[in-house]
Scaffold this active site. Structure first.
Site, PDB file in Angstrom:
ATOM      1  N   ALA A   9       0.834  -1.209   0.000  1.00  0.00           N
ATOM      2  CA  ALA A   9       0.000   0.000   0.000  1.00  0.00           C
ATOM      3  C   ALA A   9       0.861   1.248   0.000  1.00  0.00           C
ATOM      4  O   ALA A   9       0.492   2.275   0.546  1.00  0.00           O
ATOM      5  CB  ALA A   9      -0.896  -0.010   1.230  1.00  0.00           C
ATOM      6  N   ARG A  15      -2.521   9.972  -8.840  1.00  0.00           N
ATOM      7  CA  ARG A  15      -3.689  10.268  -9.673  1.00  0.00           C
ATOM      8  C   ARG A  15      -4.981  10.459  -8.875  1.00  0.00           C
ATOM      9  O   ARG A  15      -5.980  10.935  -9.407  1.00  0.00           O
ATOM     10  CB  ARG A  15      -3.865   9.163 -10.724  1.00  0.00           C
ATOM     11  CG  ARG A  15      -2.940   9.361 -11.920  1.00  0.00           C
ATOM     12  CD  ARG A  15      -3.178   8.308 -12.960  1.00  0.00           C
ATOM     13  NE  ARG A  15      -2.535   7.044 -12.622  1.00  0.00           N
ATOM     14  CZ  ARG A  15      -2.894   5.866 -13.122  1.00  0.00           C
ATOM     15  NH1 ARG A  15      -3.898   5.793 -13.977  1.00  0.00           N
ATOM     16  NH2 ARG A  15      -2.247   4.763 -12.769  1.00  0.00           N
ATOM     17  N   TYR A 103      -2.521  -6.544  -2.901  1.00  0.00           N
ATOM     18  CA  TYR A 103      -2.377  -5.101  -3.110  1.00  0.00           C
ATOM     19  C   TYR A 103      -3.496  -4.388  -2.353  1.00  0.00           C
ATOM     20  O   TYR A 103      -4.666  -4.773  -2.446  1.00  0.00           O
ATOM     21  CB  TYR A 103      -2.543  -4.739  -4.597  1.00  0.00           C
ATOM     22  CG  TYR A 103      -1.428  -5.186  -5.527  1.00  0.00           C
ATOM     23  CD1 TYR A 103      -0.220  -5.686  -5.043  1.00  0.00           C
ATOM     24  CD2 TYR A 103      -1.591  -5.062  -6.902  1.00  0.00           C
ATOM     25  CE1 TYR A 103       0.769  -6.073  -5.915  1.00  0.00           C
ATOM     26  CE2 TYR A 103      -0.598  -5.460  -7.786  1.00  0.00           C
ATOM     27  CZ  TYR A 103       0.594  -5.968  -7.287  1.00  0.00           C
ATOM     28  OH  TYR A 103       1.570  -6.352  -8.153  1.00  0.00           O
ATOM     29  N   GLY A 104      -3.124  -3.332  -1.652  1.00  0.00           N
ATOM     30  CA  GLY A 104      -4.113  -2.577  -0.883  1.00  0.00           C
ATOM     31  C   GLY A 104      -5.108  -1.811  -1.734  1.00  0.00           C
ATOM     32  O   GLY A 104      -6.158  -1.396  -1.254  1.00  0.00           O
ATOM     33  N   GLY A 140       1.986  -7.490 -16.274  1.00  0.00           N
ATOM     34  CA  GLY A 140       3.032  -8.490 -16.408  1.00  0.00           C
ATOM     35  C   GLY A 140       2.434  -9.755 -17.025  1.00  0.00           C
ATOM     36  O   GLY A 140       1.287 -10.103 -16.754  1.00  0.00           O
ATOM     37  N   GLU A 154       7.589  -8.473 -17.199  1.00  0.00           N
ATOM     38  CA  GLU A 154       6.900  -7.183 -17.178  1.00  0.00           C
ATOM     39  C   GLU A 154       6.755  -6.657 -18.605  1.00  0.00           C
ATOM     40  O   GLU A 154       7.616  -6.897 -19.452  1.00  0.00           O
ATOM     41  CB  GLU A 154       7.667  -6.189 -16.305  1.00  0.00           C
ATOM     42  CG  GLU A 154       7.580  -6.500 -14.825  1.00  0.00           C
ATOM     43  CD  GLU A 154       6.138  -6.625 -14.353  1.00  0.00           C
ATOM     44  OE1 GLU A 154       5.356  -5.672 -14.511  1.00  0.00           O
ATOM     45  OE2 GLU A 154       5.772  -7.697 -13.820  1.00  0.00           O
ATOM     46  N   ASN A 226      -6.874   3.637  -9.214  1.00  0.00           N
ATOM     47  CA  ASN A 226      -5.793   4.612  -9.302  1.00  0.00           C
ATOM     48  C   ASN A 226      -6.268   6.046  -9.375  1.00  0.00           C
ATOM     49  O   ASN A 226      -5.482   6.969  -9.249  1.00  0.00           O
ATOM     50  CB  ASN A 226      -4.927   4.327 -10.543  1.00  0.00           C
ATOM     51  CG  ASN A 226      -4.249   2.977 -10.438  1.00  0.00           C
ATOM     52  OD1 ASN A 226      -3.432   2.754  -9.549  1.00  0.00           O
ATOM     53  ND2 ASN A 226      -4.617   2.049 -11.301  1.00  0.00           N
ATOM     54  N   ALA A 362     -46.837  11.242  17.436  1.00  0.00           N
ATOM     55  CA  ALA A 362     -46.150  12.102  16.460  1.00  0.00           C
ATOM     56  C   ALA A 362     -45.437  13.254  17.156  1.00  0.00           C
ATOM     57  O   ALA A 362     -45.946  13.816  18.111  1.00  0.00           O
ATOM     58  CB  ALA A 362     -47.164  12.649  15.463  1.00  0.00           C
TER      59      ALA A 362
HETATM   60  C1  UD1 Z   1       2.440  -4.873 -11.000  1.00  0.00           C
HETATM   61  C2  UD1 Z   1       3.165  -6.160 -11.404  1.00  0.00           C
HETATM   62  C3  UD1 Z   1       2.568  -6.661 -12.734  1.00  0.00           C
HETATM   63  C4  UD1 Z   1       1.081  -6.881 -12.575  1.00  0.00           C
HETATM   64  C5  UD1 Z   1       0.408  -5.613 -12.069  1.00  0.00           C
HETATM   65  C6  UD1 Z   1      -1.029  -5.914 -11.722  1.00  0.00           C
HETATM   66  C7  UD1 Z   1       5.471  -6.053 -10.583  1.00  0.00           C
HETATM   67  C8  UD1 Z   1       6.865  -5.715 -10.945  1.00  0.00           C
HETATM   68  N1  UD1 Z   1       4.570  -5.886 -11.568  1.00  0.00           N
HETATM   69  O1  UD1 Z   1       2.739  -3.914 -11.978  1.00  0.00           O
HETATM   70  O2  UD1 Z   1       3.185  -7.878 -13.114  1.00  0.00           O
HETATM   71  O3  UD1 Z   1       0.509  -7.273 -13.804  1.00  0.00           O
HETATM   72  O4  UD1 Z   1       1.053  -5.117 -10.876  1.00  0.00           O
HETATM   73  O5  UD1 Z   1      -1.686  -4.737 -11.377  1.00  0.00           O
HETATM   74  O6  UD1 Z   1       5.199  -6.471  -9.473  1.00  0.00           O
HETATM   75  N2  UD1 Z   1       3.869  -0.808  -4.564  1.00  0.00           N
HETATM   76  C9  UD1 Z   1       4.478  -0.482  -3.373  1.00  0.00           C
HETATM   77  N3  UD1 Z   1       5.776  -0.106  -3.388  1.00  0.00           N
HETATM   78  C10 UD1 Z   1       6.507  -0.041  -4.525  1.00  0.00           C
HETATM   79  C11 UD1 Z   1       5.860  -0.374  -5.742  1.00  0.00           C
HETATM   80  C12 UD1 Z   1       4.558  -0.767  -5.718  1.00  0.00           C
HETATM   81  O7  UD1 Z   1       3.855  -0.540  -2.309  1.00  0.00           O
HETATM   82  O8  UD1 Z   1       7.687   0.308  -4.458  1.00  0.00           O
HETATM   83  C13 UD1 Z   1       2.463  -1.240  -4.553  1.00  0.00           C
HETATM   84  C14 UD1 Z   1       1.536  -0.275  -5.255  1.00  0.00           C
HETATM   85  O9  UD1 Z   1       0.968   0.633  -4.335  1.00  0.00           O
HETATM   86  C15 UD1 Z   1       0.480  -1.181  -5.841  1.00  0.00           C
HETATM   87  C16 UD1 Z   1       1.216  -2.474  -6.091  1.00  0.00           C
HETATM   88  O10 UD1 Z   1       2.363  -2.433  -5.273  1.00  0.00           O
HETATM   89  O11 UD1 Z   1      -0.560  -1.428  -4.931  1.00  0.00           O
HETATM   90  C17 UD1 Z   1       1.614  -2.658  -7.549  1.00  0.00           C
HETATM   91  O12 UD1 Z   1       2.427  -1.591  -7.947  1.00  0.00           O
HETATM   92  P1  UD1 Z   1       2.286  -0.917  -9.377  1.00  0.00           P
HETATM   93  O13 UD1 Z   1       3.254   0.177  -9.475  1.00  0.00           O
HETATM   94  O14 UD1 Z   1       0.862  -0.603  -9.649  1.00  0.00           O
HETATM   95  O15 UD1 Z   1       2.760  -2.122 -10.299  1.00  0.00           O
HETATM   96  P2  UD1 Z   1       2.452  -2.337 -11.827  1.00  0.00           P
HETATM   97  O16 UD1 Z   1       3.470  -1.661 -12.622  1.00  0.00           O
HETATM   98  O17 UD1 Z   1       1.040  -2.071 -12.110  1.00  0.00           O
END
Ligand code: UD1
Ligand code: MG
Length: 451
Positions: A9, A15, A103-104, A140, A154, A226, A362
């Site tokens: 999270a 955004r 994912y949060g 990915g 990715e 997002n 009432a």
């Molecule tokens: C990621 C996956 C991708 C998948 C996609 C699904 C990786 C490298 N890629 O890509 O394979 O298809 O999610 O939605 O894992 N987050 C953190 N800290 C960080 C980076 C991310 O907490 O340093 C959290 C974000 O808040 C989010 C989640 O991890 O909830 C995914 O991060 P995001 O940047 O959205 O990854 P994607 O590029 O979408």
């Protein structure tokens, strides 16, 4: 098998254009993060770690506020999903169970899906949740060989052939915690985004002879939020599903699209919900209850056979026993309404106990607040509260007691007693006619003078 949830999270949520961390934005009355935690609850996790990017206290308070518990790990620099998961490691130092990464900002992964992942963990070291993407976009890609997951590529780093794969990574992953952290230790950031990708652990695991597989879920479960527009989309998706579930469980909705449910609404079968009803958090409605149009309910319980509304408001702590009736423009808060009791029109009943079979006239108001403190009103069974009674709490009205209309009740009324607390009426014979004549002649005179 014991399980630890690691919920990512730490995203900036840029955004959202918000001061509130993204994962605390609500869908159906609960933060996105709480939805993820509630789904994860099916795994009976013995600990939950939320990796937050900022406002750790705010995130923790929100988690506690929803009756959940989690430890917060801070990821102050956003270096990728593997780096994010690594922040949870110090809190799982001695931990020997499974870790499940969620994912949060992805609220709709279903408990059934997580159960299927747990089942697949019995035969594979690592299980990834995938989905067939209608538009694979920048997800990915899962590179499968039979039912073995060989690696995850990715989008940015994928070849043309790999980009043609439509089976995509949801981000949810399950593995033994120690193995997970060990694999993460081997992840580098030599890639198109210069990030530490959690997805890299699959290729590393396969090179080490570990087994990995992917199971598929419906794409709708992987919906992430997002932006405010996506938040509204998530809300709409939630409501659509909640309405369908309610109807499938035997609830009649006259106009499903106008009824709004909360994340935890419980409605028994054969209850009827009319148009434009809003359920806030914490509502349970038993079988055969009838919620009439334009009512708003939160934090309350409605027993079997009760009728609420139209235009009623039930606030937290309202407890309606069987066959109770709450009518139009009635507000009930923190009050027990006994079996068959009726509050049918224009009343406020707060911090009160109303006995079975009692009728509240009432315009009755429980004056529960003295400007500083709240006080309780107790009304016994089969009592009759006359219209427009002010009950100045703390006060008690006994069983089978009555209050006269228009009374301001400041003293307790004993069982079976009648309380009259209003000025005596004085009638003046013929006085009304005299007054009318006087006033009419005055008006005539004024009109003459004005020309
Ligand atoms: C990621 C996956 C991708 C998948 C996609 C699904 C990786 C490298 N890629 O890509 O394979 O298809 O999610 O939605 O894992 N987050 C953190 N800290 C960080 C980076 C991310 O907490 O340093 C959290 C974000 O808040 C989010 C989640 O991890 O909830 C995914 O991060 P995001 O940047 O959205 O990854 P994607 O590029 O979408
Ligand atoms: Mg993403």
């Amino acid at each position: 098998m014991s399980t630890a949830l690691i919920i990512l999270a730490a995203g900036n949520g840029t955004r959202m254009k918000s001061d509130l961390p993204k994962v605390l934005h609500p869908v159906a009355g609960a933060p996105l993060l709480i939805h993820a935690m509630r789904a994860g609850a099916v795994l009976e996790p013995d600990r939950t770690i939320v990796v937050a990017g900022r406002a750790a206290e705010q995130v923790e308070a929100a988690v506690n506020g929803f009756g959940q518990s989690a430890r917060i790990a801070l990821q102050t620099e956003r270096k990728g999903t593997a780096h994010a998961v690594a922040q949870a490691q110090p809190m799982l130092e001695e931990y020997d169970g499974d870790a499940v990464v969620l994912y949060g900002d992805t609220p709709f992964i279903s408990p059934q899906t997580l159960e299927r992942m747990a089942a697949a963990r019995r035969t594979h070291d690592i299980v990834v949740l995938g989905f067939e993407a209608a538009d694979p976009g920048r997800y990915g890609r899962l590179v499968m060989q039979g039912d073995t997951l060989e690696r995850i590529v990715e989008f940015k780093d994928a070849s043309e052939a790999e980009r043609a794969i439509t089976f995509c990574n949801s981000g949810v992953i399950a593995a033994p915690a120690r193995m997970l952290f060990d694999l993460i230790g081997a992840v580098g950031n030599d890639n198109a985004a210069a990030e530490y990708y959690l997805t890299d652990i699959i290729g590393i695991a396969r090179d080490r002879g570990l087994s990995a597989t992917a199971i598929a879920c419906d794409e709708a479960e992987t919906l992430g939020v997002n932006s405010r527009t996506e938040l509204a989309g998530a809300e709409a998706a939630f409501q659509q599903r909640a309405r369908r579930d309610a109807m499938e469980n035997g609830v009649t909705l006259y106009a499903p699209d106008s009824v709004y449910f909360a994340f935890d609404t419980v409605i028994g079968r054969d209850s009827l919900v009319e148009q434009n009803v809003v359920f806030g958090p914490g509502v349970s409605v038993e079988s055969g209850a009838h919620i009439r149009a334009f009512s708003h309910l939160e934090g309350c319980h409605v027993a079997r056979g009760a009728i609420v509304g139209p235009y009623a408001r039930l606030r937290p702590g309202a407890e309606l026993a069987e066959d109770a009736r709450i009518g139009n423009f009635v507000e009930v808060k923190n009050a027990q309404i006994g079996e068959g009791a009726k509050i049918n029109h224009l009343s406020y009943v707060g911090d009160a106990d109303v006995g079975a079979g009692t009728n509240i006239g009432a315009g009755t108001i429980t004056c529960n607040y003295d400007g500083v403190m709240k006080h309780r009103t107790e009304i016994g069974a089969r009592a009759f509260i006359g219209s427009n009674t002010m009950l100045v709490a703390p006060v008690r009205v006994g069983d089978e007691a009555m209050t006269a209309s228009g009374s301001v009740i400041t003293k307790d009324v004993g069982d079976g007693d009648l309380a009259l607390a209003r000025a005596d009426q004085i009638n003046k014979p013929g006085m009304a006619r005299k007054l009318f004549d006087l006033l009419k002649s005055k008006k005539k005179k004024q009109q003459k003078e004005a020309g």
